[in-house]
Design a protein around this motif. Structure first.
Motif, PDB file in Angstrom:
ATOM      1  N   PHE B  28       0.646  -1.291  -0.060  1.00  5.94           N
ATOM      2  CA  PHE B  28       0.075  -0.072   0.180  1.00  5.94           C
ATOM      3  C   PHE B  28       0.946   1.170   0.130  1.00  5.94           C
ATOM      4  CE2 PHE B  28      -2.670   3.362   1.914  1.00  5.94           C
ATOM      5  CZ  PHE B  28      -3.794   3.203   1.150  1.00  5.94           C
ATOM      6  N   ASN B  29       0.625   2.178  -0.862  1.00  6.00           N
ATOM      7  CA  ASN B  29       1.260   3.335  -1.015  1.00  6.00           C
ATOM      8  C   ASN B  29       0.468   4.465  -0.281  1.00  6.00           C
ATOM      9  OD1 ASN B  29       2.536   5.712  -1.789  1.00  6.00           O
ATOM     10  ND2 ASN B  29       2.921   4.800  -3.980  1.00  6.00           N
ATOM     11  N   ARG B  30       1.240   5.008   0.806  1.00 10.99           N
ATOM     12  CA  ARG B  30       0.385   5.657   1.880  1.00 10.99           C
ATOM     13  C   ARG B  30       0.257   7.334   1.112  1.00 10.99           C
ATOM     14  NH1 ARG B  30       1.369   3.448   6.520  1.00 10.99           N
ATOM     15  NH2 ARG B  30       3.637   4.611   6.333  1.00 10.99           N
ATOM     16  N   LYS B  31       1.437   7.435   0.536  1.00 16.78           N
ATOM     17  CA  LYS B  31       1.787   8.713  -0.297  1.00 16.78           C
ATOM     18  C   LYS B  31       0.749   9.032  -1.239  1.00 16.78           C
ATOM     19  CE  LYS B  31       5.877  11.702  -0.357  1.00 16.78           C
ATOM     20  NZ  LYS B  31       6.397  11.577   1.006  1.00 16.78           N
ATOM     21  N   ALA B  32       0.573   7.917  -2.004  1.00 15.84           N
ATOM     22  CA  ALA B  32      -0.322   7.886  -3.071  1.00 15.84           C
ATOM     23  C   ALA B  32      -1.578   8.060  -2.494  1.00 15.84           C
ATOM     24  CB  ALA B  32      -0.207   6.677  -4.075  1.00 15.84           C
ATOM     25  N   PHE B  33      -1.905   7.461  -1.535  1.00 16.44           N
ATOM     26  CA  PHE B  33      -3.401   7.390  -0.818  1.00 16.44           C
ATOM     27  C   PHE B  33      -3.786   9.010  -0.367  1.00 16.44           C
ATOM     28  CE2 PHE B  33      -5.448   7.697   3.391  1.00 16.44           C
ATOM     29  CZ  PHE B  33      -6.722   7.125   3.175  1.00 16.44           C
ATOM     30  N   LEU B  34      -2.770   9.727   0.302  1.00 20.59           N
ATOM     31  CA  LEU B  34      -3.071  10.878   0.660  1.00 20.59           C
ATOM     32  C   LEU B  34      -3.031  12.082  -0.316  1.00 20.59           C
ATOM     33  CD1 LEU B  34      -0.184  11.145   3.730  1.00 20.59           C
ATOM     34  CD2 LEU B  34      -2.736  10.909   3.920  1.00 20.59           C
ATOM     35  N   LYS B  35      -2.270  11.666  -1.599  1.00 24.55           N
ATOM     36  CA  LYS B  35      -2.187  12.535  -2.461  1.00 24.55           C
ATOM     37  C   LYS B  35      -3.926  12.523  -3.150  1.00 24.55           C
ATOM     38  CE  LYS B  35      -0.157  12.869  -7.202  1.00 24.55           C
ATOM     39  NZ  LYS B  35      -0.140  14.290  -7.415  1.00 24.55           N
ATOM     40  N   GLN B  36      -4.164  11.300  -3.492  1.00 20.73           N
ATOM     41  CA  GLN B  36      -5.550  11.030  -4.113  1.00 20.73           C
ATOM     42  C   GLN B  36      -6.723  11.680  -3.154  1.00 20.73           C
ATOM     43  OE1 GLN B  36      -8.042   8.569  -3.670  1.00 20.73           O
ATOM     44  NE2 GLN B  36      -9.025   8.821  -5.402  1.00 20.73           N
ATOM     45  N   SER B  37      -6.514  11.460  -1.949  1.00 25.86           N
ATOM     46  CA  SER B  37      -7.523  12.097  -1.105  1.00 25.86           C
ATOM     47  C   SER B  37      -7.735  13.490  -1.030  1.00 25.86           C
ATOM     48  CB  SER B  37      -7.074  11.483   0.484  1.00 25.86           C
ATOM     49  OG  SER B  37      -7.126  10.088   0.555  1.00 25.86           O
ATOM     50  N   ALA B  38      -6.379  14.286  -1.193  1.00 20.91           N
ATOM     51  CA  ALA B  38      -6.304  15.670  -1.117  1.00 20.91           C
ATOM     52  C   ALA B  38      -6.728  16.275  -2.399  1.00 20.91           C
ATOM     53  CB  ALA B  38      -4.759  16.045  -0.796  1.00 20.91           C
ATOM     54  N   GLU B  39      -6.255  15.477  -3.487  1.00 22.46           N
ATOM     55  CA  GLU B  39      -6.480  16.231  -4.799  1.00 22.46           C
ATOM     56  C   GLU B  39      -7.937  15.743  -5.225  1.00 22.46           C
ATOM     57  OE1 GLU B  39      -3.553  14.952  -7.378  1.00 22.46           O
ATOM     58  OE2 GLU B  39      -1.912  16.144  -6.519  1.00 22.46           O
ATOM     59  N   ASN B  40      -8.424  14.592  -5.010  1.00 17.94           N
ATOM     60  CA  ASN B  40      -9.786  14.253  -5.453  1.00 17.94           C
ATOM     61  C   ASN B  40     -10.954  14.185  -4.775  1.00 17.94           C
ATOM     62  OD1 ASN B  40      -8.094  13.628  -7.448  1.00 17.94           O
ATOM     63  ND2 ASN B  40      -8.495  11.340  -7.570  1.00 17.94           N
ATOM     64  N   GLN B 199       0.406  15.826   2.202  1.00 18.11           N
ATOM     65  CA  GLN B 199       0.811  14.750   1.404  1.00 18.11           C
ATOM     66  C   GLN B 199       2.107  14.239   2.114  1.00 18.11           C
ATOM     67  OE1 GLN B 199       0.530  15.001  -2.951  1.00 18.11           O
ATOM     68  NE2 GLN B 199      -1.078  16.574  -2.684  1.00 18.11           N
ATOM     69  N   GLU B 200       3.096  15.290   2.463  1.00 15.96           N
ATOM     70  CA  GLU B 200       4.276  14.916   2.995  1.00 15.96           C
ATOM     71  C   GLU B 200       4.012  14.380   4.431  1.00 15.96           C
ATOM     72  OE1 GLU B 200       6.143  18.666   2.815  1.00 15.96           O
ATOM     73  OE2 GLU B 200       5.923  18.580   0.458  1.00 15.96           O
ATOM     74  N   ASN B 201       3.265  14.473   5.291  1.00 14.78           N
ATOM     75  CA  ASN B 201       3.225  14.330   6.532  1.00 14.78           C
ATOM     76  C   ASN B 201       2.733  12.722   6.504  1.00 14.78           C
ATOM     77  OD1 ASN B 201       2.963  13.718   9.429  1.00 14.78           O
ATOM     78  ND2 ASN B 201       1.321  15.370   9.656  1.00 14.78           N
ATOM     79  N   ASP B 202       3.333  11.673   5.840  1.00  9.27           N
ATOM     80  CA  ASP B 202       2.752  10.411   5.688  1.00  9.27           C
ATOM     81  C   ASP B 202       2.919   9.263   6.649  1.00  9.27           C
ATOM     82  OD1 ASP B 202       5.334  10.247   4.907  1.00  9.27           O
ATOM     83  OD2 ASP B 202       5.133   9.200   3.080  1.00  9.27           O
ATOM     84  N   GLY B 203       3.419   9.776   7.662  1.00 13.55           N
ATOM     85  CA  GLY B 203       3.352   8.599   8.626  1.00 13.55           C
ATOM     86  C   GLY B 203       2.073   8.084   9.439  1.00 13.55           C
ATOM     87  N   THR B 204       1.937   7.255  10.496  1.00 13.30           N
ATOM     88  CA  THR B 204       0.887   6.741  10.864  1.00 13.30           C
ATOM     89  C   THR B 204       0.733   7.247  12.345  1.00 13.30           C
ATOM     90  OG1 THR B 204       1.922   4.761  11.221  1.00 13.30           O
ATOM     91  CG2 THR B 204       0.280   4.814   9.491  1.00 13.30           C
ATOM     92  N   ASP B 205       1.787   8.018  12.803  1.00 16.18           N
ATOM     93  CA  ASP B 205       1.704   8.456  14.203  1.00 16.18           C
ATOM     94  C   ASP B 205       0.556   9.435  14.444  1.00 16.18           C
ATOM     95  OD1 ASP B 205       3.501   6.572  14.892  1.00 16.18           O
ATOM     96  OD2 ASP B 205       5.319   8.219  14.566  1.00 16.18           O
TER      97      ASP B 205
END
Lengths: 451, 364
Positions: B28-40, B199-205
């Motif tokens: 799973f690519n968390r960065k892509a997840f965040l990018k898509q969530s933010a943009e779309n 998108q940069e803050n891509d940890g899970t903490d």
């Protein structure tokens, strides 16, 4: 029982250099000072003790009171002062007593904040009250040179080593379970969650890494305490400790304890090492430079008394963590006999608990919104631990009775997921929780873990 | 010694691997997840809401300057559009929409309900349009709703109220201006710096984007369940009667549709469906990559379907009416949502390992 008296006497009463004990005092004082300061700066006094509507109590310690805000801050200020006193070896006996009382008091206020390592600090603080760690390189010696001693009976250092070995060993034994070793759970959840970590992150996505970490973690915990005992393996063991705690400290939200453990284990190092450590601190603390000319070793208590106390102490710490064996079922699920046993970071567990309160006046059952009473941390802990569920039910009864309800029943639908299993009911959702009392006895009302 | 040591470990691992063949791929690519969530998902929703509130502002100004039934009805229409748009962003209550100092979260500032009719009328009576107070239940989208729709009043009757007291329109104008500036600021920050920092803050903490996103998603779900259904239904302990007037959208009578829209957006977020963009990356896709995820996806989807059916079974009328006339049908939505809670709450966060509190864990 045949006991080699000579060997025991050597372990307990041989006169050895005081410097490791002083080094430990300095480290303990400093780390507890830092952790208290951190606690204050993070605003946790408010979070834990001021902005809360309910405190979950420790079994047997229900009498420990929460005090008003000013008092709680004063308690932490005292703790800061006391830990600095321990560091300096200034008014040491008072400082250790004050620290032990303040720290343990704060620890016992709310069960949801239970950490094995708070227990560890309490234990060490308790021991420190009796140990002659201020008899050299300390303000107390500077103040009263007559009390100085260069050597201490070996038990005063060995008991601390024992305590550290206990922590690692039991933590390791606890990792020998099916989920941990065969399924690499919960690391299989935790490691991929940290795939953003530089360099190592890429490996965390690989399942094999979870297995590697699970097995090495287990072997590390079981053996490292013993490897620290021997001079040939000591430095390697400590190197592993540094790597291990750096990694866990980075990966998991576990506060200052990697720091505490990394530096506490230095007590296994030679008196020469500690002498150098003390000399380093002596650059900044003039009293540490003061070196009296004496050969005296003072043991104030009778050897038999010491022997007996140590026997009781050691037996307790060797036996108490095993009490979970006396309870039926999976202790990860029931958590019976789970606490105070050095079982740390062993499972990934979370629950959703919905409480229903029955009002006899209207015969109407209402659904509770937990966020009305609990903060996120309290809710998270309560929702998976049976004893806290009972306490919360009692709290709800009392609360709603002040609102004019006649509460005859509180029940809860509690679904818990353990190590990625589909969530299942922890208790019977029809059970009237008001009829149950917490005790040492097995909680037969907990449903067994299926699968 | 160390060589044999590590060899033993490796052998153990190898043997485990062959026995326990996990079919999950941890790709799973968390960065892509965040990018898509933010943009779309997030940014387009904020933009849409900002535009809707902007349109509402224009309509309200037109009405204020030229008070007649047509312009009032026009404003009512734009309010409805804005209220629906709001349902698509109310769960992004973090970052620029989060609490900051004395400023409460966007949800509280812009969309507190139920509003207090007394407070609103008192402020108008005392000609106080400063909005410089902490009565967030006297303004916002649902304060505007009350002013535009009135209490069971026809447009003519509402119009008469405005004609009777010029301060009513002034108060309305103050409300919409504040509301617009609040949504505009959040939208601007989202288009600007938040887009990249999210998108940069891509940890899970705790404090990571996914933790913020998830926690507010969950809070929003609980809010829908508790505040849009639970309290109006009278389900809290000690509540002896339902409070139908506490539904969101009481004055416009579109409460049921608003609740449905809110639920739809929560489903969209879980599934990863955005206003724009074909790619889907939601919590569902995240679950596909973790142990136990498939089982949870199935349970989640089944229960979502049960909630959908419960929603559909409510007759097409305002929730406030349905609560009195079809109590059991409305109650069923709450019941099914209650059953669903664990799938969004503990199960989801536990499987993907998201931190939900700041406190230290029990670590070694």
């Amino acid at each position: 029982m045949e006991i080699d008296d000579k060997k025991i006497n050597r372990l307990l009463f041989k006169e050895i250099e005081i410097s490791p004990l002083v080094g430990f005092r300095i480290i303990f004082g400093l780390t507890t000072f830092i952790s208290t300061l951190r606690f204050l700066l993070l605003g946790w006094v408010d979070l834990h003790f001021v902005d809360t509507k309910i405190q979950f109590k420790y079994f047997g310690f229900e009498w420990v009171p929460l005090m008003p805000e000013v008092f709680m801050y004063a308690l932490h200020a005292l703790m800061l002062l006391a830990s600095f006193g321990i560091f300096l070896g200034a008014y040491y006996r008072i400082a250790t007593i004050v620290f032990f009382i303040c720290f343990t008091w704060c620890e016992l206020i709310d069960l949801t904040y239970y950490l094995n390592h708070y227990y560890f600090v309490s234990i060490i603080a308790f021991l420190m009250m009796f140990l002659p760690a201020n008899k050299a390189y300390a303000f107390d010696v500077f103040r009263n040179p007559k009390t100085a001693q260069k050597k201490v009976p070996a038990f005063s250092i060995n008991i601390l080593k024992f305590q550290l070995i206990v922590v690692y060993f039991f933590a390791g034994i606890a990792k020998i379970n099916y989920d941990w070793l065969i399924h690499a759970m919960p690391l299989k959840i935790w490691l991929p969650a940290h795939s953003d970590m530089p360099v190592l992150g890429a490996f965390f996505k690989q399942e094999i890494t979870a297995y590697l970490f699970s097995w090495t973690g287990m072997l590390f915990d079981v053996f490292v305490g013993f490897l620290l005992l021997f001079s040939s393996t000591r430095i390697w063991a400590w190197f592993c400790i540094v790597v291990f705690h750096c990694l866990t400290g980075y990966l998991f939200q576990i506060g200052v304890f990697p720091l505490v453990m990394t530096f506490s284990t230095l007590i296994f190092f030679s008196s020469n090492f500690h002498f150098k450590l003390i000399r380093f601190f002596a650059r900044f603390i003039p009293w540490f430079r003061f070196e009296p000319n004496t050969d005296a070793t003072v043991i104030s208590a009778k050897p038999t008394l010491i022997k007996l106390s140590l026997l009781i102490w050691i037996s307790f710490h060797l036996l108490f963590p095993w009490r979970y064996l006396l309870y039926p079922g999976n202790h990860f699920w029931t958590e019976e006999g789970y606490r105070f046993g050095w079982r740390v970071m062993l499972f990934e567990k979370a629950g959703t608990a919905t409480f229903y309160v029955l009002d006899e006046n209207t015969n109407k059952e209402g659904v509770v919104d937990n966020t009305d009473f609990l903060n996120a941390h309290q809710e998270k802990q309560m929702a998976m631990q049976p004893d806290m569920i009972l306490q919360y039910a009692q709290f709800l009864k009392k609360y709603y009775e002040t609102k004019g309800l006649a509460v005859s029943k509180v029940r809860a639908e509690v679904y818990v997921t353990l190590n990625a299993r589909p969530s299942q009911l922890l208790i019977n959702p029809q059970e009237n929780l008001l009829n149950l009392r917490d005790s040492w006895a097995s909680k037969t009302w907990i449903k067994p873990l299926e699968n | 010694m160390y060589k044999t040591f590590s060899l033993i470990i490796l052998l153990f691992i190898a043997s485990c691997q062959s026995k326990d063949k996990g079919n999950e791929n941890n790709s799973f690519n968390r960065k892509a997840f965040l990018k898509q969530s933010a943009e779309n998902i997030i940014a387009p929703a904020f933009y849409q809401t900002k535009s809707a509130i902007n349109d509402l502002e224009k309509a309200i100004l037109t009405f204020k300057n030229n008070q007649n039934v047509t312009n009032l009805q026009e404003a009512q229409k734009y309010w409805t559009t804005a209220a629906f748009a709001w349902q698509t962003v109310c769960m992004f209550n973090f970052g620029p929409a989060g609490e900051m100092g004395s400023k409460k979260s966007l949800n509280e500032e812009l969309a507190t309900f139920p509003v207090s009719v007394n407070k609103i009328e008192n402020y108008i009576l005392s000609k106080d349009i400063s909005l410089a107070n902490f009565d967030r239940d006297s303004r916002g989208l649902f304060g505007i709703e009350y002013l535009l729709f009135g209490l069971n009043q026809s447009p003519q009757e509402v119009l008469q109220l405005f004609e009777k007291d010029e301060w009513r329109a002034k108060y309305l104008e103050a409300c919409i201006e504040t509301a617009f500036s609040q949504i505009a600021i959040v939208n601007d920050v989202w288009i600007g710096q938040e887009m990249s920092s999210f998108q940069e803050n891509d940890g899970t903490d705790i404090g990571s984007s996914i933790s913020l996103y998830y926690n507010e998603f969950l809070k929003s779900y609980e809010g829908l369940k508790n505040f849009k259904f639970g309290i109006p239904l009278g389900l809290r302990p000690g509540q002896t009667n339902p409070l139908p007037q506490n539904v969101e959208g009481f004055y416009s009578g579109i409460s049921l549709q608003l609740a449905k829209a809110h639920w739809q957006q929560l489903k969209n977020i879980w599934e990863g469906t955005g206003l724009i963009g074909p790619r889907r990356s939601g919590f569902k896709e995240y679950l596909e990559s973790v142990s136990g995820g498939q089982e949870l996806i199935v349970s989640t989807q089944q229960q979502m379907f049960a909630i959908d059916q419960a929603f559909d079974a409510i007759p097409d009328k305002p929730l406030s009416k349905a609560i009195t006339e079809d109590f059991e049908k409305v109650n069923l939505v709450h019941t099914e949502m209650q059953k669903h809670t664990r799938f969004f709450k503990s199960d989801l966060s536990s499987l993907i390992g998201i931190a939900i509190t700041y406190s230290s864990g029990d670590g070694d």
